[in-house]
Design an enzyme around this catalytic site. Structure first.
Site, mmCIF file in Angstrom:
data_model
loop_
_atom_site.group_PDB
_atom_site.id
_atom_site.type_symbol
_atom_site.label_atom_id
_atom_site.label_comp_id
_atom_site.label_asym_id
_atom_site.label_seq_id
_atom_site.Cartn_x
_atom_site.Cartn_y
_atom_site.Cartn_z
ATOM 1 N N GLY A 59 125.950 28.210 2.857
ATOM 2 C CA GLY A 59 126.129 27.180 3.855
ATOM 3 C C GLY A 59 126.999 27.582 5.010
ATOM 4 N N SER A 60 127.472 26.561 5.663
ATOM 5 C CA SER A 60 128.173 26.762 6.924
ATOM 6 C C SER A 60 129.351 25.820 7.019
ATOM 7 C CB SER A 60 127.199 26.483 8.071
ATOM 8 O OG SER A 60 126.838 25.115 8.055
ATOM 9 N N GLY A 61 129.905 25.746 8.214
ATOM 10 C CA GLY A 61 131.028 24.873 8.470
ATOM 11 C C GLY A 61 130.690 23.396 8.429
ATOM 12 N N SER A 62 129.420 23.051 8.278
ATOM 13 C CA SER A 62 129.037 21.641 8.195
ATOM 14 C C SER A 62 129.083 21.117 6.758
ATOM 15 C CB SER A 62 127.648 21.439 8.788
ATOM 16 O OG SER A 62 126.732 22.310 8.178
ATOM 17 N N ALA A 63 129.310 21.978 5.790
ATOM 18 C CA ALA A 63 129.381 21.570 4.386
ATOM 19 C C ALA A 63 130.472 20.529 4.114
ATOM 20 C CB ALA A 63 129.558 22.783 3.481
#
Length: 134
Positions: A59-63
Site C-alpha cells: 500500500g501507500s500513504g493512504s492506508a
C-alpha cells in the site's frame, strides 16, 4: 511469544491468515471489512473482528485513512500482526483510537513466530505484548 506493539491496546479473536499482502486502500472495503482485490487469494474474506496475520502490507500513504475508517465503522480487525512493521497502519489505528475511542492493535513478530500464528485458531495479545495462542 512476545510481540512488538506499534499501537497500544489489547485484543483477542479468531485468526485470519493471509497468503499475500493486503492493501487497505483499494483492495479492502472499509464499509464491510471484505477483501475486494480480485487477485488476492482470500478475496471475499471478511477481516472484521479477526486477528489478521500476514507478513506485510501492500500500500501507500493512504492506508491510515482506510484503516481508521474501518475502525470507526467497526469493520476492522481487532488486531493486525505482521513480520514487517507498517507505520501507516499504526498511524491510522492510533488516529482512530484518539478520534473514535476504538482500537485495532498493530503488532510485529518474527517471521518464525508469524508462521506459528498462521496455524492458530485464536490469538490474544496483551497490552504488554504477550501473545497467547490457541
Amino acid at each position: 511469544m512476545r510481540a512488538r506493539l506499534l499501537t497500544s491496546g489489547a485484543a483477542e479473536g479468531p485468526v485470519l491468515s493471509l497468503d499475500e499482502p493486503l492493501s487497505f486502500w483499494g483492495a479492502f472495503e472499509p464499509r464491510t471489512g471484505v477483501i475486494l482485490d480480485v487477485h488476492h487469494p482470500q478475496r471475499g474474506s471478511c477481516v472484521k473482528d479477526t486477528v489478521l496475520v500476514m507478513k506485510e502490507t501492500r500500500g501507500s500513504g493512504s492506508a491510515p485513512g482506510a484503516i481508521a475508517e474501518a475502525i470507526r465503522l467497526g469493520t476492522a480487525p481487532v488486531a493486525i500482526v505482521l513480520a514487517e512493521p507498517d507505520i501507516n497502519l499504526a498511524v491510522g489505528a492510533e488516529v482512530a483510537a484518539t478520534l473514535y475511542g476504538r482500537r485495532c492493535v498493530v503488532a510485529c513478530v518474527s517471521a518464525a513466530e508469524l508462521e506459528r500464528l498462521r496455524g492458530a485458531r485464536r490469538v490474544a495479545i496483551a497490552a504488554d505484548g504477550a501473545v497467547m495462542v490457541d
